[in-house]
Design a protein around this motif. Structure first.
Motif, PDB file in Angstrom:
ATOM      1  N   LYS A 186       0.803  -1.221   0.000  1.00 28.24           N
ATOM      2  CA  LYS A 186       0.000   0.000   0.000  1.00 28.24           C
ATOM      3  C   LYS A 186       0.836   1.272   0.000  1.00 28.24           C
ATOM      4  CE  LYS A 186      -0.530   0.145   5.052  1.00 28.24           C
ATOM      5  NZ  LYS A 186       0.133   1.418   5.263  1.00 28.24           N
ATOM      6  N   ASP A 187       2.135   1.154   0.273  1.00 27.33           N
ATOM      7  CA  ASP A 187       2.974   2.345   0.391  1.00 27.33           C
ATOM      8  C   ASP A 187       3.888   2.584  -0.803  1.00 27.33           C
ATOM      9  OD1 ASP A 187       1.977   2.897   2.932  1.00 27.33           O
ATOM     10  OD2 ASP A 187       3.447   1.602   3.902  1.00 27.33           O
ATOM     11  N   GLU A 188       3.837   1.699  -1.818  1.00 26.08           N
ATOM     12  CA  GLU A 188       4.769   1.836  -2.941  1.00 26.08           C
ATOM     13  C   GLU A 188       4.052   1.692  -4.285  1.00 26.08           C
ATOM     14  OE1 GLU A 188       9.031   0.277  -1.088  1.00 26.08           O
ATOM     15  OE2 GLU A 188       8.023  -0.873  -2.652  1.00 26.08           O
ATOM     16  N   LEU A 189       4.489   2.487  -5.239  1.00 29.20           N
ATOM     17  CA  LEU A 189       4.018   2.370  -6.617  1.00 29.20           C
ATOM     18  C   LEU A 189       5.247   2.289  -7.518  1.00 29.20           C
ATOM     19  CD1 LEU A 189       1.496   2.454  -8.511  1.00 29.20           C
ATOM     20  CD2 LEU A 189       1.990   4.875  -8.827  1.00 29.20           C
ATOM     21  N   ILE A 190       5.234   1.335  -8.432  1.00 27.56           N
ATOM     22  CA  ILE A 190       6.355   1.124  -9.349  1.00 27.56           C
ATOM     23  C   ILE A 190       5.921   1.533 -10.755  1.00 27.56           C
ATOM     24  CG2 ILE A 190       8.069  -0.499 -10.212  1.00 27.56           C
ATOM     25  CD1 ILE A 190       8.079  -0.133  -7.166  1.00 27.56           C
ATOM     26  N   LEU A 191       6.734   2.363 -11.383  1.00 25.90           N
ATOM     27  CA  LEU A 191       6.523   2.770 -12.774  1.00 25.90           C
ATOM     28  C   LEU A 191       7.683   2.236 -13.609  1.00 25.90           C
ATOM     29  CD1 LEU A 191       5.598   6.521 -12.156  1.00 25.90           C
ATOM     30  CD2 LEU A 191       4.003   4.654 -12.584  1.00 25.90           C
ATOM     31  N   PHE A 236       9.257   2.207 -17.389  1.00 27.05           N
ATOM     32  CA  PHE A 236       9.253   2.801 -18.738  1.00 27.05           C
ATOM     33  C   PHE A 236      10.145   1.967 -19.661  1.00 27.05           C
ATOM     34  CE2 PHE A 236       8.158   6.195 -15.866  1.00 27.05           C
ATOM     35  CZ  PHE A 236       7.234   6.965 -16.557  1.00 27.05           C
ATOM     36  N   TYR A 237       9.804   1.985 -20.960  1.00 25.70           N
ATOM     37  CA  TYR A 237      10.619   1.236 -21.916  1.00 25.70           C
ATOM     38  C   TYR A 237      10.709   2.000 -23.228  1.00 25.70           C
ATOM     39  CZ  TYR A 237       6.398  -0.109 -24.472  1.00 25.70           C
ATOM     40  OH  TYR A 237       5.239  -0.078 -25.225  1.00 25.70           O
ATOM     41  N   SER A 238      11.761   1.691 -23.977  1.00 28.63           N
ATOM     42  CA  SER A 238      11.936   2.244 -25.314  1.00 28.63           C
ATOM     43  C   SER A 238      12.244   1.096 -26.258  1.00 28.63           C
ATOM     44  CB  SER A 238      13.076   3.269 -25.346  1.00 28.63           C
ATOM     45  OG  SER A 238      13.361   3.647 -26.673  1.00 28.63           O
ATOM     46  N   ALA A 239      11.330   0.833 -27.182  1.00 32.80           N
ATOM     47  CA  ALA A 239      11.536  -0.271 -28.123  1.00 32.80           C
ATOM     48  C   ALA A 239      12.724  -0.002 -29.030  1.00 32.80           C
ATOM     49  CB  ALA A 239      10.272  -0.487 -28.953  1.00 32.80           C
ATOM     50  N   ALA A 240      12.935   1.264 -29.350  1.00 38.09           N
ATOM     51  CA  ALA A 240      14.014   1.606 -30.284  1.00 38.09           C
ATOM     52  C   ALA A 240      15.385   1.389 -29.660  1.00 38.09           C
ATOM     53  CB  ALA A 240      13.862   3.056 -30.740  1.00 38.09           C
ATOM     54  N   SER A 241      15.539   1.872 -28.440  1.00 38.60           N
ATOM     55  CA  SER A 241      16.869   1.780 -27.799  1.00 38.60           C
ATOM     56  C   SER A 241      17.015   0.579 -26.883  1.00 38.60           C
ATOM     57  CB  SER A 241      17.118   3.051 -26.991  1.00 38.60           C
ATOM     58  OG  SER A 241      16.146   3.180 -25.950  1.00 38.60           O
ATOM     59  N   GLN A 242      15.928  -0.194 -26.692  1.00 37.28           N
ATOM     60  CA  GLN A 242      15.956  -1.362 -25.805  1.00 37.28           C
ATOM     61  C   GLN A 242      16.350  -0.982 -24.369  1.00 37.28           C
ATOM     62  OE1 GLN A 242      15.175  -4.712 -26.894  1.00 37.28           O
ATOM     63  NE2 GLN A 242      14.361  -3.436 -28.547  1.00 37.28           N
ATOM     64  N   LYS A 243      15.915   0.193 -23.955  1.00 39.21           N
ATOM     65  CA  LYS A 243      16.248   0.667 -22.610  1.00 39.21           C
ATOM     66  C   LYS A 243      15.026   0.593 -21.694  1.00 39.21           C
ATOM     67  CE  LYS A 243      19.994   3.891 -23.793  1.00 39.21           C
ATOM     68  NZ  LYS A 243      20.445   5.303 -23.727  1.00 39.21           N
ATOM     69  N   GLU A 244      15.302   0.467 -20.406  1.00 37.26           N
ATOM     70  CA  GLU A 244      14.255   0.501 -19.392  1.00 37.26           C
ATOM     71  C   GLU A 244      14.638   1.529 -18.327  1.00 37.26           C
ATOM     72  OE1 GLU A 244      12.331  -3.960 -19.145  1.00 37.26           O
ATOM     73  OE2 GLU A 244      14.178  -3.558 -18.007  1.00 37.26           O
ATOM     74  N   PHE A 245      13.602   2.073 -17.690  1.00 37.18           N
ATOM     75  CA  PHE A 245      13.841   3.029 -16.599  1.00 37.18           C
ATOM     76  C   PHE A 245      12.716   2.854 -15.579  1.00 37.18           C
ATOM     77  CE2 PHE A 245      13.991   7.011 -14.322  1.00 37.18           C
ATOM     78  CZ  PHE A 245      15.351   7.322 -14.305  1.00 37.18           C
ATOM     79  N   PHE A 246      13.100   2.741 -14.310  1.00 36.91           N
ATOM     80  CA  PHE A 246      12.109   2.481 -13.257  1.00 36.91           C
ATOM     81  C   PHE A 246      12.074   3.632 -12.248  1.00 36.91           C
ATOM     82  CE2 PHE A 246      13.361  -1.685 -14.783  1.00 36.91           C
ATOM     83  CZ  PHE A 246      12.134  -2.330 -14.939  1.00 36.91           C
ATOM     84  N   ILE A 247      10.850   3.938 -11.824  1.00 41.69           N
ATOM     85  CA  ILE A 247      10.646   4.896 -10.730  1.00 41.69           C
ATOM     86  C   ILE A 247       9.886   4.163  -9.628  1.00 41.69           C
ATOM     87  CG2 ILE A 247       9.612   7.068  -9.974  1.00 41.69           C
ATOM     88  CD1 ILE A 247       9.738   8.063 -12.839  1.00 41.69           C
ATOM     89  N   LYS A 248      10.428   4.195  -8.446  1.00 35.34           N
ATOM     90  CA  LYS A 248       9.714   3.636  -7.297  1.00 35.34           C
ATOM     91  C   LYS A 248       9.303   4.785  -6.390  1.00 35.34           C
ATOM     92  CE  LYS A 248      11.737   1.246  -3.871  1.00 35.34           C
ATOM     93  NZ  LYS A 248      12.271   0.075  -3.108  1.00 35.34           N
ATOM     94  N   ALA A 249       8.007   4.948  -6.206  1.00 44.19           N
ATOM     95  CA  ALA A 249       7.482   5.969  -5.299  1.00 44.19           C
ATOM     96  C   ALA A 249       7.188   5.312  -3.966  1.00 44.19           C
ATOM     97  CB  ALA A 249       6.219   6.604  -5.885  1.00 44.19           C
TER      98      ALA A 249
END
Length: 520
Positions: A32-37, A39-52
């Motif tokens: 209940k205290d955390e939200l995970i976002l 993100f991805y880029s199909a072109a660059s094959q990169k991922e990026f995560f935000i944990k609130a």
């Protein structure tokens, strides 16, 4: 300053370089205290995560390099945003909030300390929130978040150099930094110059400091307190601060729990020792039961039957003493009664000494634990020490206490149940078939057992006193008289279908007694 406007400005600038053009591939919560976002880029094959991390005790963002979603206890949120492309990151002016734009949809990060929240927006209006307990966020006016703040020398002089009035966005650390530079002692020109230097650092920082200040960890754009580490980019700085802060919170929680428990044990042990030392001193310095019995035996010819008190010469202390008697007993039987009490008194003295020695040993051990734990600041070391000494498990060997109330009536042990289940335990596991069982008639109350001594039943006055105890520990304790059932334990049965505390009595006698406890 991890929620400070000046830090969030730098953070959103850095996020733009990482996130713009990426799509949101995951948005979920595992508690209940955390939200995970994610993100991805199909072109660059990169991922990026935000944990609130939005717990009531600490709210902060983290940007883990990777994140593995649990197979259970995970729920998707804000599904409207999935596969939407991030087009803009907007930092609100002079406000602790920023906004991720996905076309007509958006995700607003309201970083207001422990009231931080994530708000889903559509066409510039809030349509959902992450922390529903913050009810006012549903009606947040987004257009009010941008705040104009212009401070020139004229405004500065008009405010008398009051920074809180001029810059409500500063927060504690910038204000304390200026105070450390003796801001209040300087002239107006010097204050203005010092303020401009601080603003330049806040608006264009080159270093991000993780510091300890006023006993707590902080992320700072200004050098203040004791430096732990520093970074040149906001995201690595925030990640390091987050991990250190979570570790410190766990450390403080565990250490605080241990110290609180040990201090309580120490206080209880000290009180127990003092109480038992007073009781021991009273037993050892007062007129002993053995001496009273000797005085009675030496003066049997002076004691009349049927009296409750007699004054006799105490040849141990060379004075006259008043001795209480049971009028139902002969003078010789009263002396025998005091000899029995003398035997029990010796047992009581020995037990008190034993209890004091045990508590003193426990007190020493508790003080050793306190002395060892107080300077520790390593979570793993504290946890290891607590596990080795079973300080948190509750399985440490503690003084075993007898499960029932205990009374001594002229050498006869009387045990009293404390609850319905405790009553069952008393008659099932602790009572012999020839022990006497007592209970207030027709009302709820404690089961009472008078332990048998040899083949002789307890005298009537002992049974009467035990009946008074049974009446006292019942629903009739406020009545002037109470009927009490008396029967040997062998006539009391417990069947499986009866509720806790309920029994069947096959044979009984009833005494009418006054509900009260014995005087001693």
């Amino acid at each position: 300053m991890h929620h400070n406007y000046y830090f969030l400005r730098q953070l959103t600038d850095s996020l733009r370089s990482h996130l713009l053009g990426m799509k949101l591939g995951a948005c979920f919560s595992q508690n209940k205290d955390e939200l995970i976002l994610g993100f991805y880029s199909a072109a660059s094959q990169k991922e990026f995560f935000i944990k609130a991390h939005f717990a009531s005790y600490f709210c902060c963002l983290q940007f883990p390099a990777q994140f593995h979603r649990a197979k259970r206890n995970s729920v998707d949120l804000f599904s409207e945003l999935l596969d939407q492309k991030l087009t803009e990151i907007q930092q609100f002016a002079n406000e602790r909030s920023f906004w991720l734009h996905f076309g007509e949809l958006g995700l607003l990060f309201k970083m207001h300390g422990n009231r931080a929240n994530l708000l889903l927006t559509k066409n510039n209006k809030v349509v959902d929130v992450f922390r529903n307990s913050l009810a006012n966020d549903h009606s947040l006016n987004i257009s009010s978040l941008n705040r104009s703040l212009t401070v020139d020398r004229v405004a500065f002089d008009a405010a008398g150099g009051d920074i809180r009035q001029l810059y409500p966005t500063f927060g504690k650390i910038p204000l304390s930094y200026l105070q450390q530079q003796r801001y209040d002692d300087k002239s107006a020109d010097e204050q203005w110059e010092l303020l401009q230097l601080a603003l330049t650092t806040l608006e264009n920082p080159t270093q991000y400091f993780v510091v300890e200040w006023q006993g707590k960890l902080h992320l700072s754009l200004l050098p203040l307190g004791n430096l732990i580490t520093q970074f040149t980019e906001p995201i690595p700085a925030l990640n390091d601060f987050f991990l250190r802060k979570i570790k410190r919170i766990r450390l403080d929680s565990l250490k605080g729990k241990l110290l609180q428990k040990l201090e309580k044990q120490k206080k209880q042990s000290e009180q127990y020792i003092r109480k038992n030392q007073r009781a021991l001193a009273k037993l050892e310095t007062g007129l002993q039961h053995q001496q009273i019995a000797d005085i009675l035996m030496a003066n049997l010819h002076q004691v009349s039957t049927g009296v409750t008190e007699v004054a006799l010469f105490d040849f141990y202390h060379d004075q006259t003493v008043n001795i209480k008697l049971n009028r139902q007993l002969s003078p010789q039987k009263n002396a025998e009664r005091y000899y029995r009490k003398a035997k029990n008194q010796k047992i009581e003295v020995d037990q008190l000494r034993k209890n004091i020695d045990q508590k003193e040993s426990q007190l020493i051990a508790t003080e050793v634990h306190l002395e060892y734990l107080e300077p520790l600041d390593d979570l793993s070391e504290i946890r290891q020490y607590a596990e080795e000494h079973q300080l948190l498990s509750g399985k440490a060997e503690e003084e075993k206490t007898f499960p029932f109330r205990v009374f001594n009536l002229d050498g006869y042990a009387v045990w009293v149940g404390k609850s319905a289940k405790n009553n069952d335990e008393l008659i099932r596991n602790y009572a012999h078939k020839d022990d006497l069982w007592l209970h207030a008639k027709d009302v709820t109350g404690s089961h009472i057992i008078i332990k048998q001594q040899g083949n002789q039943p307890p005298p009537p006055y002992v049974v009467e006193q035990a009946a008074q105890i049974a009446a006292h520990y019942s629903k009739r304790k406020s009545d002037s008289l109470c009927p009490v059932i008396v029967t040997p334990r062998k006539y009391v049965r417990k069947s499986k279908n009866l509720p806790p505390g309920a029994v069947i009595v096959d044979r009984e006698e009833v005494l009418m007694v006054e509900p009260k406890l014995p005087e001693a």
